[in-house]
Design a protein around this motif. Sequence first.
Motif, PDB file in Angstrom:
ATOM      1  N   TYR A  50       0.689  -1.432  -0.254  1.00 38.73           N
ATOM      2  CA  TYR A  50       0.048  -0.130   0.106  1.00 38.73           C
ATOM      3  C   TYR A  50       1.123   1.373   0.124  1.00 38.73           C
ATOM      4  O   TYR A  50       1.715   1.914   0.825  1.00 38.73           O
ATOM      5  N   GLY A  51       0.699   2.271  -1.084  1.00 36.34           N
ATOM      6  CA  GLY A  51       1.328   3.127  -1.089  1.00 36.34           C
ATOM      7  C   GLY A  51       2.506   3.827  -2.219  1.00 36.34           C
ATOM      8  O   GLY A  51       2.963   4.639  -2.645  1.00 36.34           O
ATOM      9  N   TYR A  52       2.456   2.170  -2.809  1.00 33.20           N
ATOM     10  CA  TYR A  52       3.218   1.737  -3.751  1.00 33.20           C
ATOM     11  C   TYR A  52       2.506   2.467  -5.388  1.00 33.20           C
ATOM     12  O   TYR A  52       1.304   2.555  -5.340  1.00 33.20           O
TER      13      TYR A  52
ATOM     14  N   TRP B 256      -0.474   0.295  -6.558  1.00 29.68           N
ATOM     15  CA  TRP B 256      -1.014  -0.218  -5.455  1.00 29.68           C
ATOM     16  C   TRP B 256      -2.748   0.135  -5.728  1.00 29.68           C
ATOM     17  O   TRP B 256      -3.254   1.141  -6.081  1.00 29.68           O
TER      18      TRP B 256
ATOM     19  N   GLN C 191       0.163  -2.226   4.584  1.00 31.14           N
ATOM     20  CA  GLN C 191       0.950  -1.929   4.241  1.00 31.14           C
ATOM     21  C   GLN C 191       2.447  -1.741   4.979  1.00 31.14           C
ATOM     22  O   GLN C 191       1.908  -2.206   6.647  1.00 31.14           O
TER      23      GLN C 191
ATOM     24  N   ASP D 283       9.731  -0.029   6.233  1.00 34.20           N
ATOM     25  CA  ASP D 283       9.646   0.580   4.782  1.00 34.20           C
ATOM     26  C   ASP D 283      10.840   1.149   4.345  1.00 34.20           C
ATOM     27  O   ASP D 283      11.775   2.043   4.662  1.00 34.20           O
TER      28      ASP D 283
ATOM     29  N   HIS E 140       6.974   2.085  -0.524  1.00 30.69           N
ATOM     30  CA  HIS E 140       6.311   1.308   0.115  1.00 30.69           C
ATOM     31  C   HIS E 140       6.093  -0.343  -0.384  1.00 30.69           C
ATOM     32  O   HIS E 140       4.920  -0.849  -0.077  1.00 30.69           O
TER      33      HIS E 140
END
Length: 414
Positions: free
Chosen positions: A339-341, A344, A383, A389, A393
């Motif tokens: 999550y956050g990539y 995603w 995440q 991290d 992410h």
Amino acid sequence: MRRPVHRLAMAAAVMTAVTAGVLPASPAGAESRPQSPAGAESRQLVGTWSTASDRLTPTDRLAVTIGGQTVRMVARISIGGSGLRVRLSNVFGRKPVTFKNVHLGLQAYGAELVTKSNRPLTFARRKWITVQPGQAIWSDPLEEKISGRQDVVVSAYIPTAVEEVTGHDRAYATTYLSTPGDHAAEETAESFTGTSTQWYFLDRVAVTTGGGAGSVVALGDSITDGTGQGSDANRRWTDYLYQRFGRVPAAKRMGVLNVGIAGNRVLQPGVGPSALSRFKRDVLSQPGVRTIVVLEGINDISRGEYTSAKPLIDAYKKMIKLAHAKKLRILGGTLTPFYGYSTWTEEREEIRQQVNVWIRTNKAFDAVIDFDKAVRDPGFPAQLAAPYDHGDHIHLSDAGRRRLAYTVRLSQLV
């Protein structure tokens, strides 16, 4: 900075190649396993270092045409033993490659070797070998013992230009390139004026051990390959794993082999052949392999157009069947959060969750390593936890890669 080597793990006397068990070059699709010398039934060859190869071309990151010079490569082995061999690969080449005056020594610092550690390697008792396209060949064994967790250095003179090199792109290790000529036997660094961060042709190192030792092979993508670490740091999660093995009795240690490729997918070629298509070559043919850890599939999800987990699950089942046919243990690693990539989506997250539920509950793998649970944010499981991290992410920090290694129970691997 590399730690200087203060003592030799090899005897200073000249190493004589043992002629028993010499191998011919082996086809790319064949199982390429060197055999133990005759009369050594209680001892076996075990992989101590490996990488997964692909075709490197001038369009790849930092890739260059190799030839008319000496290449000096560094590999940190995991388990010690005697009868050390190296394998040179031209699996992805389209023309023969000749290697002359190949040597193996111990690293002091950079391209400089420990004094009197550099030894010639032979191939079928010859000081040179030509490897045909699609083939790889093992050296003859060296007699003296070497301890584990050493930085061994393979130097090879390549007399003619090779434009399509079989190698590993993201080595996260410095390779040293010489000025024109044969400098393989030199122990000083003066002739090695160029550098790269790729391994060329070298893809395996094996030793002879006793006591039923074996190796564990980690199949994966950038998370296994080590994206996020500094060059020469040796901070892949598999590096942390063999450090753990270094603290157990010698009889319980295993070789740790990393065949991760950054960007690799399970089902589709792209960066390297698909994991499913390279499974026999990169995993099953490793000498002494006993256990396999699979941590791959996030690139299929994050870059693919799948609507369910079924294609990935079917691929895992095929790997499991192939491993069990060889009487090998195969462990499934749950896919870590992203999550956050940039790629995603909720739909892709749902597929990741489906894959992880299957890995955890289906009991198709011999055991499960819950990498996802180990590094996810407890308050938001989609995440990565902030300390793990690397910043994008999806890739892990040094702490995250170390966390993966300590999530593995060593008893699962035996």
